[in-house]
Scaffold this active site. Structure first.
Site, PDB file in Angstrom:
ATOM      1  N   ASP A   1      10.233  35.552  96.817  1.00  0.00           N
ATOM      2  CA  ASP A   1      10.798  36.468  96.042  1.00  0.00           C
ATOM      3  C   ASP A   1       9.656  37.194  95.859  1.00  0.00           C
ATOM      4  O   ASP A   1       8.610  37.287  94.084  1.00  0.00           O
ATOM      5  CB  ASP A   1      11.585  35.994  94.508  1.00  0.00           C
TER       6      ASP A   1
ATOM      7  N   CYS B   1      15.347  42.460  97.561  1.00  0.00           N
ATOM      8  CA  CYS B   1      15.628  41.268  97.608  1.00  0.00           C
ATOM      9  C   CYS B   1      16.935  41.647  98.614  1.00  0.00           C
ATOM     10  O   CYS B   1      17.137  40.743  99.614  1.00  0.00           O
ATOM     11  CB  CYS B   1      15.888  40.376  96.244  1.00  0.00           C
TER      12      CYS B   1
ATOM     13  N   HIS C   1      21.914  35.701  96.792  1.00  0.00           N
ATOM     14  CA  HIS C   1      21.728  37.178  96.758  1.00  0.00           C
ATOM     15  C   HIS C   1      22.450  38.032  97.644  1.00  0.00           C
ATOM     16  O   HIS C   1      22.530  39.252  97.820  1.00  0.00           O
ATOM     17  CB  HIS C   1      20.175  37.008  96.716  1.00  0.00           C
TER      18      HIS C   1
ATOM     19  N   ASP D   1      10.528  38.164 100.169  1.00  0.00           N
ATOM     20  CA  ASP D   1      11.413  39.204 100.827  1.00  0.00           C
ATOM     21  C   ASP D   1      10.951  40.267 100.105  1.00  0.00           C
ATOM     22  O   ASP D   1      11.865  41.599 101.576  1.00  0.00           O
ATOM     23  CB  ASP D   1      12.405  38.906 100.348  1.00  0.00           C
TER      24      ASP D   1
END
Lengths: 469, 469
Positions: B33, B73, B136, B283
């Site tokens: 991330d 993201c 997400h 990401d």
């Protein structure tokens, strides 16, 4: 032949050629020209052009915190060979504050007769020393390598600038020992248009031959291998031209990497790899002012050659000595080209001069035990100490990239980078309240730590959380 | 028990546990991330915090030219799981030109019921799929992972933003399958002040347990391991806090690297490493707008997260499959997170949907034969295609870092970097005369190629010498 000698010879034959060698380790220093920290695959160049250097790192010790002593060729090379800062060995200027010393090119000076160079000292232990490639410590006869401890030389007193084609300014000469054997762009061709030149191949062959000769003679040697293919105008031989995704600069890197692979393989094939310390580094940061086609990469660091930002002085560095240096290690030691002087003396058992200050540090405990030694790094331009690094902290007393006059002609020492108040075009004094960076958290020198936060934090729980949020 | 079965069992015992497995390869996608390209040792981070990832690269295939499908993201993750660009799978905005789609956080939407996700397709071959960490793709019940093909989930629908301490805005929930099992900052502690949290350890244990269970049951599995320790506010467990030279962000990297080493070692200890494709990536680019303490490094690349410069979209990437992917290779293939969808289907023998456009590319020829496939890379913000890369050339049709309004509040998407006419704070259209970069020679997007030079050069002897001198 005494019984003892017979036993020794028999033993040497039994255990193999090299095991019988009684002399100290050979030393090879591979010094690149204007190659940047970020030019190696192992330091993140996206084209990954250096498989041999990456393997060298995997077999040896990688130094992410290795520095030159000055962000310019001549003073950097003088520091390496004397173990002393340029302000001590004479390679500095006072005539323009914070200008770098370009002494041997601009004037007729050179390395002082009073300086003691590494090969002079190694003579005490019967080392044969050769320099291959660029000297850059003065072009008049009294300054040349064979007058300063080297036994052999193939290369040039200067960069391969040119071509010059008038009688007032002849092309730069190439020497074979004390004799001029030709000139760049004449006997030693460099095609500036195509970028083709066989010089790296010539330097490679000179290196391999020298190593073979000393191995055969079982003499200890010091080889200072200083090719200049990555200095503008960059060049490569036909086999490498067009091979890199980066263009000509990358081609030059690939050829140097290939040559380094061949030199290491040659040591192994001769069976002397376990008795040879090889150190790879560069003389200063990538010359990013030369643009994308003629310069390399300083990775995540700020600016480049001629500056005292990290891009100007942090160098790629690998130490290799199979069997002595543990393979695949990373050392965070703050180290300097001057340490190559002191370390070479240490591993060969030669005492350093005791009549002068030596700035180099003996890295033996680092190389052999992965110790970490306390030591600062000083960042000079000319005779001006611009910055100091202690641990992870770097303090700038002065900032300056280049002058507005120069910048306005299109010469940019920090292309694409601008950190307000840091990459200044006027010489900015910060001696009363220095600019402070934490290079671990901020290797790119983008976030100066505010002094009041620093003080509070040092008074409080350490400095871990210092800086902007 | 038939004779055939007896023979099979005996054979499996003789040749070892895993040799008898008849099912297709397991798939593990490790998605970080906000981790930047330059955060890995093998991509040049000076602190060299990732020995396990560096070994993974040495045992597998490294991708220096790997891209996300969007520098944010949610759309990036949606693209990975659908194999489709965000403009196709719905994760984009039209309401503000060139804004990134932040859909699942700002509004109540999520992944469309019409989209077919990778785990849904793998069910055709009886794969068990688990997501660990951040989803997400929508927080309302119909959007959650178990409604979209995953059999198991441990993690959260969102980032670990917070702490929130009012009833209007509760802390982000953590799920164990379809049940909420607690909340960040409550049952799942994150100390924003010290940076301590055990979440990565929890995600690691979840991963190891899931792998063990499937290995025991001899079921093929898909593990989507998506920890979020390197997203601001970054965190690490006690054992790693203070370990990195970079501070807390580096501590988080070190813990993730350690976990990845443990997962790979676990595959080896279970004997299923030769039947498991592991792919590591991130990401989007490092969130450099968050400052030195809360964000990582994009190495030599321009700007970061939320932008369509290389720093926003080029990702660290490693493929690992001992015995199938040749060890120690570097692939220069232009590749994308969407390719993980197509490649996973290919190696498991599942056909992709034929009723829609799939943007992912099957990388099998790259992984197994080191082939290079022609393919462009598209750089989007929202529904605006800002740039395209073909081969080494990148063409910007639009440039924009962030708005003057945002910039003037202190939010900088390109700290320390400024390329005139490129890192613009207004949306600049270049569709009639696009900005062109050669990313091989100029990975940092510092030297736009002048169009007239480009044309002349293309008409002439190729494009080798294009660009400034």
């Amino acid at each position: 032949m005494s019984l003892k000698t017979v036993i020794c010879v028999l033993w040497a034959v039994c255990v193999g050629h090299t095991e019988g060698i009684q002399h100290g380790p050979n030393i090879i220093i591979m010094l690149m020209d204007d190659m940047g920290w970020g030019d190696l695959g192992v330091f993140g160049e996206p084209s990954k052009e250096t498989p041999n250097l990456d393997v060298m790192a995997a077999q040896g010790m990688l130094f992410p915190n290795f520095y030159t002593a000055n962000p310019l060729c001549s003073p950097s090379r003088a520091a390496l060979l004397t173990g002393r800062l340029p302000v001590r060995n004479g390679f500095y200027t006072t005539n323009a504050h914070a200008r770098n010393a370009y002494t041997p090119q601009e004037i007729v000076g050179g390395i002082s007769q009073d300086e003691i160079l590494l090969p002079e000292l190694l003579k005490k232990k019967d080392y044969v020393s050769k320099i291959i490639g660029k000297w850059h410590l003065g072009h008049r006869s009294q300054y040349l390598p064979l007058k300063h401890g080297f036994d052999e030389w193939f290369g040039s007193p200067n960069c391969h600038f040119g071509p010059y084609n008038n009688s007032v300014r002849p092309n730069i000469p190439v020497y074979n020992n004390s004799e001029m054997t030709g000139r760049y762009y004449e006997e030693f061709e460099i095609n500036v248009k195509t970028g083709e030149s066989n010089l790296t191949q010539i330097y490679l062959k000179e290196g391999l031959d020298f190593i073979s000769q000393q191995a055969t003679a079982q003499r200890p040697f010091f080889l200072y291998w200083a090719p200049d293919a990555t200095h503008s105008p960059v060049y490569a031989s036909e086999r490498f031209l067009g091979k890199s995704q980066r263009g000509r600069y990358g081609d030059a890197v690939m050829e140097l990497d290939d040559s380094i692979g061949q030199i290491l393989a040659h040591l192994v094939s001769l069976g002397i790899h376990n008795n040879t310390l090889v150190f790879f580094t560069s003389d200063n940061g990538a010359a990013v002012m030369s643009g994308a086609h003629q310069s390399g990469s300083n990775g995540p660091f700020l600016c480049g050659k001629e500056t005292t930002f990290e891009g100007g002085m942090r160098e790629p560095a690998i130490a290799w000595w199979p069997g002595r240096i543990p393979a695949g290690t990373v050392s965070y030691q703050l180290a300097s080209v001057m340490d190559l002087f002191s370390t070479s003396l240490s591993v060969t058992g030669v005492l350093p001069p005791d009549d002068r200050v030596i700035d180099g540090l003996d890295l033996s405990p680092v190389l052999f035990n992965n110790s970490l030694l306390d030591r600062p790094i000083f960042y000079y331009r000319g005779n001006q100490m611009m910055a100091v690094r202690i641990g992870q902290y770097k303090v700038h007393y002065w900032t300056w990239s280049n002058s507005w006059e120069e910048y306005n002609t299109g010469i940019n020492f920090c292309p694409g980078q601008e950190v307000p108040g840091v990459t200044t075009h006027t010489q900015e004094e910060h001696t009363m309240q220095p600019l402070i960076f934490h290079l671990g958290q901020d290797p790119g020198e983008r976030y100066p730590i505010r002094s009041e936060v620093m003080c509070l934090s040092v008074l409080g729980n350490g400095v871990k959380t210092v800086g902007p949020g």
